[in-house]
Design a protein around this motif. Structure first.
Motif, short mmCIF file in Angstrom:
data_model
loop_
_atom_site.label_atom_id
_atom_site.label_comp_id
_atom_site.label_asym_id
_atom_site.label_seq_id
_atom_site.Cartn_x
_atom_site.Cartn_y
_atom_site.Cartn_z
N GLY A 10 0.81 -1.21 0.00
CA GLY A 10 0.00 0.00 0.00
C GLY A 10 0.84 1.26 0.00
O GLY A 10 0.29 2.35 0.03
N GLY A 11 2.16 1.18 -0.09
CA GLY A 11 2.94 2.40 -0.01
C GLY A 11 3.43 2.89 -1.35
O GLY A 11 3.91 4.00 -1.45
N GLY A 12 3.35 2.08 -2.40
CA GLY A 12 3.92 2.48 -3.68
C GLY A 12 2.88 2.79 -4.71
O GLY A 12 1.70 2.80 -4.44
N HIS A 13 3.31 3.07 -5.92
CA HIS A 13 2.44 3.39 -7.03
C HIS A 13 2.35 2.21 -7.97
O HIS A 13 3.15 1.28 -7.91
CB HIS A 13 2.98 4.61 -7.78
CG HIS A 13 3.00 5.83 -6.93
ND1 HIS A 13 2.01 6.77 -6.97
CD2 HIS A 13 3.90 6.26 -6.01
CE1 HIS A 13 2.30 7.75 -6.12
NE2 HIS A 13 3.43 7.45 -5.53
N ALA A 14 1.37 2.27 -8.88
CA ALA A 14 1.28 1.24 -9.91
C ALA A 14 2.60 1.22 -10.67
O ALA A 14 3.15 2.25 -11.02
CB ALA A 14 0.13 1.56 -10.85
N ASN A 84 -0.53 2.19 9.25
CA ASN A 84 -0.87 0.93 9.88
C ASN A 84 -2.37 0.77 10.11
O ASN A 84 -2.79 0.00 10.97
CB ASN A 84 -0.14 0.81 11.23
CG ASN A 84 1.37 0.75 11.05
OD1 ASN A 84 1.85 0.12 10.11
ND2 ASN A 84 2.10 1.41 11.93
N GLY A 85 -3.15 1.51 9.37
CA GLY A 85 -4.59 1.45 9.56
C GLY A 85 -5.35 1.48 8.25
O GLY A 85 -4.78 1.27 7.18
N TRP A 86 -6.65 1.74 8.38
CA TRP A 86 -7.53 1.74 7.23
C TRP A 86 -8.36 3.03 7.21
O TRP A 86 -8.75 3.54 8.25
CB TRP A 86 -8.51 0.57 7.27
CG TRP A 86 -7.89 -0.79 7.14
CD1 TRP A 86 -7.75 -1.71 8.12
CD2 TRP A 86 -7.37 -1.37 5.96
NE1 TRP A 86 -7.15 -2.85 7.64
CE2 TRP A 86 -6.91 -2.67 6.30
CE3 TRP A 86 -7.22 -0.95 4.64
CZ2 TRP A 86 -6.33 -3.53 5.38
CZ3 TRP A 86 -6.65 -1.80 3.71
CH2 TRP A 86 -6.21 -3.08 4.09
N LEU A 111 -15.31 8.43 4.91
CA LEU A 111 -16.27 8.31 6.02
C LEU A 111 -15.59 8.34 7.38
O LEU A 111 -16.13 8.90 8.33
CB LEU A 111 -17.06 7.00 5.87
CG LEU A 111 -17.90 6.86 4.59
CD1 LEU A 111 -18.52 5.47 4.54
CD2 LEU A 111 -18.98 7.92 4.53
N GLY A 112 -14.44 7.70 7.51
CA GLY A 112 -13.77 7.64 8.80
C GLY A 112 -12.57 6.72 8.72
O GLY A 112 -12.20 6.25 7.64
N GLU A 113 -11.96 6.45 9.88
CA GLU A 113 -10.74 5.66 9.87
C GLU A 113 -10.70 4.75 11.10
O GLU A 113 -11.39 4.98 12.09
CB GLU A 113 -9.51 6.58 9.86
CG GLU A 113 -9.44 7.50 11.06
CD GLU A 113 -8.37 8.58 10.92
OE1 GLU A 113 -7.73 8.64 9.85
OE2 GLU A 113 -8.17 9.34 11.88
N GLY A 114 -9.89 3.70 11.00
CA GLY A 114 -9.74 2.77 12.11
C GLY A 114 -8.38 2.09 12.03
O GLY A 114 -7.66 2.19 11.03
N GLU A 115 -8.06 1.37 13.08
CA GLU A 115 -6.81 0.64 13.12
C GLU A 115 -6.99 -0.75 12.50
O GLU A 115 -8.12 -1.20 12.28
CB GLU A 115 -6.33 0.52 14.57
CG GLU A 115 -6.09 1.88 15.23
CD GLU A 115 -5.88 1.76 16.72
OE1 GLU A 115 -5.89 0.62 17.23
OE2 GLU A 115 -5.73 2.81 17.37
N GLU A 116 -5.88 -1.42 12.26
CA GLU A 116 -5.93 -2.76 11.66
C GLU A 116 -5.67 -3.81 12.73
O GLU A 116 -4.71 -3.72 13.49
CB GLU A 116 -4.90 -2.89 10.55
CG GLU A 116 -4.92 -4.25 9.88
CD GLU A 116 -3.86 -4.37 8.79
OE1 GLU A 116 -4.02 -5.22 7.91
OE2 GLU A 116 -2.88 -3.61 8.84
N GLU A 117 -6.58 -4.80 12.79
CA GLU A 117 -6.32 -5.94 13.68
C GLU A 117 -5.15 -6.74 13.11
O GLU A 117 -5.16 -7.11 11.93
CB GLU A 117 -7.57 -6.83 13.78
CG GLU A 117 -8.68 -6.22 14.61
CD GLU A 117 -9.85 -7.18 14.78
OE1 GLU A 117 -9.83 -8.24 14.12
OE2 GLU A 117 -10.75 -6.87 15.57
N ARG A 118 -4.19 -7.04 13.96
CA ARG A 118 -2.95 -7.65 13.47
C ARG A 118 -3.18 -9.03 12.87
O ARG A 118 -2.59 -9.38 11.84
CB ARG A 118 -1.94 -7.74 14.63
CG ARG A 118 -0.58 -8.25 14.22
CD ARG A 118 0.42 -8.05 15.33
NE ARG A 118 0.61 -6.64 15.65
CZ ARG A 118 1.39 -6.21 16.64
NH1 ARG A 118 2.05 -7.09 17.39
NH2 ARG A 118 1.52 -4.92 16.87
#
Length: 564
Positions: A10-14, A84-86, A111-118
């Protein structure tokens, strides 16, 4: 667009090839859910443009999870990787774009944001609003039913459940009661969408949640009496017994004055002087000292008639007797008209204000927290005035009880566009002014306003925007849809496109009363708790006969007696 070229972190580009994927663990979502379905192209403050892979959407459509199966569709939820989240977003638009081979260009609203369950990769700790934005190239994933279950779960605040979140069958949709009532709400929907039954469902859930509450519902068609017989009090022309002297001067003018223009100005001046004199004759007025023409002081109609007659006989009155006769004749007409007996009864006048307010406001409620005020039997020419009196009493009581323990009151108006019309349809009646004032100022005094209407575009400008929660069922009229679209927050725009396509007893809810905007399928309501609003079956009723003469005879008898 080739999804294999996406950076799985999720950190790079196509074009930055990283094909690794975390190994599925027990409890992980399906393969479709852990693979990205798109990539972020552009970011703005409220949303983003994303490219969706058509092949991936086709794969997801076969998934057993209904939320994953709807990935990429207008109104569905997606999640975007941020650190580290969504970040949760709603798809608002879709279109084919030649610049994206095999892909779809879409707009998404945050809409909003949350953390990721490991262990599972799901969203948890969800909160509305955005603090960390994604960057172009961030990956887009389907939001699973387990994600939505976490997002829509109650955060500990008092809530009532009213249905299931679409498209799931078991994720419950809840309304936060304090937020719903603390900032007003509106229930909108075209005729035939199940609006009355949905209103009854919400009110039943609130009554069950707070059996010592205080709810007043203005029912213009007599629909809701059947729904609240067991947990409410039904008040109509037969038992309302609303004292006429509770009306203020403006409301007296609406009922007693028939003239227009310059004549009305003169008539109102005469009525004001005579009404103040009639109120002043009361023993209660003598105890209070100085009173105004608006003071809710009991007076006798006969006293008012005598005072008008005496004023008419004075030689120095400065004008003809015509205005006095107009007022006097109207007063006599109202006193003798049986349709007005609920207001102008022939009984001796007593100070029943405390008893009347206690009965209507459910103070105390004795486990029956709602008053259904059935105004269907009130003469149409004074219906708005009766609603104005009741609404103003709610407001005035709240203002003058500020030094007491707060007892919040919910005032619900069915067919609200009749009472708070827009400027084009406004007739200058007092009910529009008092309800608009409640919408603007009621929260300060513990008054909640619930507006139910099938024509939101006919509501007064600004009233709908005062509602913190909007519950919109299907709206067929383009003007109504545009009006609601303007009143809803930006994050709900993706849901708004589905308003014309909603099925009966489905709605879009957004605002303070919910965690995030949602599409909801309402629960079924038990037969004995439903309003009497079902459409008649012409085929069934026109194929049966018997007893028609007796029906007509009974109807004519009630018609002539002006009873119900």
């Amino acid at each position: 667009m080739n999804m294999q070229g996406f950076d799985r972190t999720g950190g790079g580009h196509a074009g930055e090839m990283v094909a690794s994927r975390p190994a599925p663990a027990h409890g992980r979502p399906s393969e479709c859910a852990v693979e990205p379905i798109g990539i972020v192209l552009e970011i703005s403050g409220a949303g983003s443009k994303i490219a969706l892979d058509l092949n991936r959407l086709t794969e997801c459509a076969q998934d057993a999870d209904p939320s994953v199966a709807m990935s990429g569709q207008v109104g569905c939820q997606i999640k975007i990787r941020v650190a580290n989240g969504w970040l949760l977003a709603s798809v608002r638009t879709q279109k084919k774009d030649a610049k994206i081979p095999g892909g779809i260009l879409a707009d998404a609203d945050f809409l909003g944001e949350g953390e990721e369950e490991r262990l599972t990769g799901r969203i948890h700790g969800f909160r509305r609003g955005v603090t960390l934005y994604p960057i172009p190239g961030a990956l887009v994933y389907p939001a699973t039913s387990e994600d939505l279950r976490q997002i829509y779960a109650s955060d500990g605040r008092s809530s009532v459940q009213i249905g299931n979140v679409y498209p799931t069958k078991d994720i419950r949709a809840g309304l936060y009661v304090d937020a719903l009532l603390g900032k007003h709400f509106a229930l909108l929907g075209s005729t035939g969408t199940g609006k009355s039954t949905s209103a009854a469902l919400i009110l039943h859930r609130i009554c069950d949640h707070a059996p010592e509450g205080h709810i007043i519902m203005i029912d213009p068609h007599g629909e809701y009496s059947a729904a609240f017989r067991t947990n409410g009090v039904i008040l109509d022309v037969s038992n309302l017994q609303m004292p006429y002297w509770l009306m203020n001067f403006e409301e007296h003018c609406e009922i007693l004055l028939t003239s227009r223009g310059d004549d009305r100005q003169l008539d109102s001046e005469i009525l004001g002087k005579c009404l103040l004199e009639a109120r002043s004759k009361s023993r209660l007025a003598e105890q209070l000292g100085k009173i105004t023409v608006d003071s809710p002081i009991p007076y006798l109609l006969s006293d008012l008639g005598i005072i008008i007659n005496n004023a008419m006989g004075k030689l120095d009155k400065g004008h003809t007797s015509a205005p006095y006769l107009r007022i006097k004749n109207k007063l006599e007409e109202l006193k003798t008209d049986p349709r007005y007996q609920f207001l102008f009864s022939g009984m001796l006048v007593g100070d029943t204000m405390t008893e009347f307010i206690s009965k209507v406001f459910r103070l105390p409620s004795f486990g029956r927290p709602i008053s259904i005020i059935d105004v269907s039997g009130v003469p149409s020419e004074i219906t708005t005035t009766v609603v104005a009196v009741l609404s103003r009493l709610v407001f005035d009581y709240a203002v003058w009880s500020r030094e007491e323990t707060t007892r919040p009151i919910l005032l619900v108006c069915e067919e609200a566009h009749r009472y708070v019309p827009n400027e084009k349809n406004a007739d200058g009646s007092s009910v529009g002014r008092i309800l608009s004032r409640i919408a603007k100022e009621g929260r300060k005094y513990g008054i909640s306003l619930g507006l139910i209407t099938q024509r939101p575009s006919d509501l007064a400008e600004g009233v709908l925007s005062q509602c913190g929660t909007i519950i919109s069922m299907r709206l067929n009229n383009d003007r109504d849809q545009a009006f609601v679209r303007a009143a809803m927050p930006e994050g709900a725009r993706g849901f708004l496109d589905s308003i014309p396509a909603l099925r009966n007893r489905e709605c879009i809810i957004c605002g303070e009363g919910v965690s995030i905007p949602m599409r909801v399928s309402f629960d079924d309501l038990a037969e004995q708790r439903r309003p009497a609003s079902a459409d008649p079956s012409f085929t069934q009723l026109w194929n049966s006969s018997g007893g028609e003469e007796e029906t007509v005879a009974r109807t004519v008898q009630r018609w002539r007696a002006q009873g119900r």
